[in-house]
Design a protein around this motif. Structure first.
Motif, mmCIF file in Angstrom:
data_model
loop_
_atom_site.group_PDB
_atom_site.id
_atom_site.type_symbol
_atom_site.label_atom_id
_atom_site.label_comp_id
_atom_site.label_asym_id
_atom_site.label_seq_id
_atom_site.Cartn_x
_atom_site.Cartn_y
_atom_site.Cartn_z
ATOM 1 N N PRO B 8 0.808 -1.225 0.000
ATOM 2 C CA PRO B 8 0.000 0.000 0.000
ATOM 3 C C PRO B 8 0.841 1.275 0.000
ATOM 4 O O PRO B 8 0.509 2.243 -0.692
ATOM 5 N N ILE B 9 1.962 1.256 0.735
ATOM 6 C CA ILE B 9 2.821 2.449 0.778
ATOM 7 C C ILE B 9 3.381 2.731 -0.614
ATOM 8 O O ILE B 9 3.370 3.864 -1.087
ATOM 9 N N THR B 10 3.838 1.681 -1.296
ATOM 10 C CA THR B 10 4.370 1.848 -2.649
ATOM 11 C C THR B 10 3.303 2.429 -3.568
ATOM 12 O O THR B 10 3.559 3.352 -4.342
ATOM 13 N N VAL B 11 2.070 1.871 -3.462
ATOM 14 C CA VAL B 11 0.976 2.343 -4.316
ATOM 15 C C VAL B 11 0.712 3.826 -4.069
ATOM 16 O O VAL B 11 0.596 4.613 -5.011
ATOM 17 N N VAL B 12 0.671 4.226 -2.795
ATOM 18 C CA VAL B 12 0.403 5.630 -2.463
ATOM 19 C C VAL B 12 1.520 6.536 -2.992
ATOM 20 O O VAL B 12 1.248 7.572 -3.593
ATOM 21 N N VAL B 13 2.773 6.092 -2.816
ATOM 22 C CA VAL B 13 3.902 6.909 -3.297
ATOM 23 C C VAL B 13 3.830 7.068 -4.817
ATOM 24 O O VAL B 13 3.993 8.173 -5.355
ATOM 25 N N LEU B 14 3.533 5.973 -5.515
ATOM 26 C CA LEU B 14 3.427 6.037 -6.981
ATOM 27 C C LEU B 14 2.301 6.976 -7.406
ATOM 28 O O LEU B 14 2.449 7.758 -8.339
ATOM 29 N N LEU B 15 1.187 6.901 -6.689
ATOM 30 C CA LEU B 15 0.034 7.733 -7.007
ATOM 31 C C LEU B 15 0.377 9.210 -6.820
ATOM 32 O O LEU B 15 0.053 10.052 -7.652
ATOM 33 N N ILE B 16 1.085 9.503 -5.697
ATOM 34 C CA ILE B 16 1.488 10.891 -5.439
ATOM 35 C C ILE B 16 2.420 11.379 -6.552
ATOM 36 O O ILE B 16 2.271 12.481 -7.062
ATOM 37 N N ALA B 17 3.344 10.503 -6.963
ATOM 38 C CA ALA B 17 4.270 10.877 -8.036
ATOM 39 C C ALA B 17 3.505 11.164 -9.320
ATOM 40 O O ALA B 17 3.756 12.158 -10.011
ATOM 41 N N LEU B 18 2.531 10.311 -9.627
ATOM 42 C CA LEU B 18 1.743 10.473 -10.860
ATOM 43 C C LEU B 18 0.943 11.772 -10.834
ATOM 44 O O LEU B 18 0.953 12.548 -11.792
ATOM 45 N N LEU B 19 0.284 12.026 -9.701
ATOM 46 C CA LEU B 19 -0.530 13.239 -9.591
ATOM 47 C C LEU B 19 0.357 14.483 -9.605
ATOM 48 O O LEU B 19 -0.002 15.503 -10.179
ATOM 49 N N GLY B 20 1.543 14.376 -8.961
ATOM 50 C CA GLY B 20 2.480 15.493 -8.963
ATOM 51 C C GLY B 20 2.938 15.811 -10.373
ATOM 52 O O GLY B 20 3.004 16.970 -10.780
ATOM 53 N N TYR B 21 3.201 14.755 -11.165
ATOM 54 C CA TYR B 21 3.588 14.941 -12.562
ATOM 55 C C TYR B 21 2.452 15.625 -13.320
ATOM 56 O O TYR B 21 2.681 16.516 -14.142
ATOM 57 N N GLY B 22 1.213 15.228 -12.993
ATOM 58 C CA GLY B 22 0.039 15.814 -13.644
ATOM 59 C C GLY B 22 -0.049 17.316 -13.418
ATOM 60 O O GLY B 22 -0.482 18.062 -14.294
ATOM 61 N N LEU B 23 0.397 17.756 -12.240
ATOM 62 C CA LEU B 23 0.339 19.193 -11.926
ATOM 63 C C LEU B 23 1.282 20.017 -12.797
ATOM 64 O O LEU B 23 1.051 21.194 -13.035
#
Lengths: 158, 178
Positions: B8-23
């Motif tokens: 779950p931690i990996t998934v959350v970190v990846l999601l944050i990275a993806l959303l950050g890239y989206g910004l």
């Protein structure tokens, strides 16, 4: 006073918005229906997520004029969409075709559903297996021994 | 840590990275549908009523910068010094497309700021701008010798865009052409 002013401004804003999206006139109801369906499917390219039927942007107004003019001139829906895609890309379509750029958009939700389902199934399967196992491992030898001991103790007392 | 915690931690970190890239992306910028395609055909009056009409055939066969502008467009004013510098620095014509403007206002704008354009077409109802897929002004197109659109700049040409994109590409295309 301030409330009055704000509500007045809001009323004005809605009036302006309504004026911006004034309907194109069609005598033929079939053409009007096509116009309404088409403008609802086309994205206003300058307003981030609103279709050209609802947008008050000047460019959306131009696009509505173009759609109406082409419908009157006898173009098919597909031809009108092609004209717009040629200029603005598939971004203009709310229903973009499946392509290299859109595969994630189309397959993503299904893939996420599959991942979710498999996680749910895994959790359910695991829980069922733990329930099937006894909560406390019974040491049958020890039970037998204890029973024997208590039996002999009782015999001893009597 | 057990893998049940790591996943779950990996998934959350990846999601944050993806959303950050989206910004960091600009969803308002359209991927241009016209890059690699020919400049659309047109036949428009010139802004100067004495000058001959501007047609796609008349300006064909040369590397050029096509700039869509209007006197009512505030970012065009910001962009104007860069257009002027490109006119001086690059040996290529700059074709202005005056978009949904009035002749007096456009003339006054040019008198006030200077006229860096080689020729200006007067696109009163925005027909050519529509054919170019313009969604707002200013927009600029770099066209090669064969009349193919090679690059598009949405919004004003900033000094950075000018030195990093526009001038090098114009130079390269000019060298290819000769």
């Amino acid at each position: 006073m301030r409330v009055l002013l704000i509500s007045l401004l809001l009323a004005l804003a809605t009036a302006v918005g309504a004026a911006g999206t004034a309907m194109q006139e069609f005598d033929d109801p079939a053409l009007r229906a096509r116009y309404q369906a088409l403008t609802a499917q086309l994205r206003c390219v300058v307003c981030l997520n609103s279709n050209i039927a609802e947008s008050g942007a000047p460019l959306a107004e131009d696009m509505r004029h173009l759609v109406a003019a082409r419908i009157r001139a006898g173009y098919s829906d597909a031809e009108i969409k092609d004209i717009l895609v040629e200029r603005y890309g598939t971004f203009v379509l709310y229903d973009p075709p499946f392509s290299m750029a859109t595969w994630l958009l189309w397959l993503g939700p299904a893939a996420l559903l599959l991942v979710g389902l498999s996680i749910a199934l895994m959790v359910i399967y695991r829980n069922r297996r733990t329930v099937a196992e006894p909560a406390v491992r019974v040491d049958h030898e020890r039970v037998a021994r204890l029973l024997e001991e208590s039996d002999s103790a009782e015999e001893h007392r009597s | 840590m057990r893998w049940q915690q790591i996943v779950p931690i990996t998934v959350v970190v990846l999601l944050i990275a993806l959303l950050g890239y989206g910004l960091t992306r600009e969803p308002g910028k359209l991927p241009s549908a016209l890059i690699g395609k020919a400049l659309p055909e047109f036949n428009l009056p010139a802004l100067d009523t004495d000058a001959p009409r501007l047609t796609s055939q008349a300006i064909a066969g040369q590397v050029m910068l096509v700039n869509v502008w209007a006197s009512w467009c505030v970012p065009c004013r910001v962009e104007h010094p860069q257009i002027t510098r490109i006119a001086l620095a690059a040996d290529t014509p700059i074709i202005g497309i005056n978009y949904k403007d009035t002749r007096p206002a456009a003339r006054q704008w040019l008198n006030q700021l200077g006229n860096p354009f080689t020729r200006i077409a007067y696109d009163e109802d925005g027909q050519l701008a529509f054919d170019l897929g313009v969604s707002g002004v200013p927009e600029s197109f770099i066209v090669d010798e064969d009349g193919v659109i090679r690059h598009k700049i949405v919004g004003p040409i900033t000094p950075e865009i000018m030195t990093e994109e526009v001038l090098p590409l114009l130079q390269r295309l000019q060298q290819e052409a000769t």
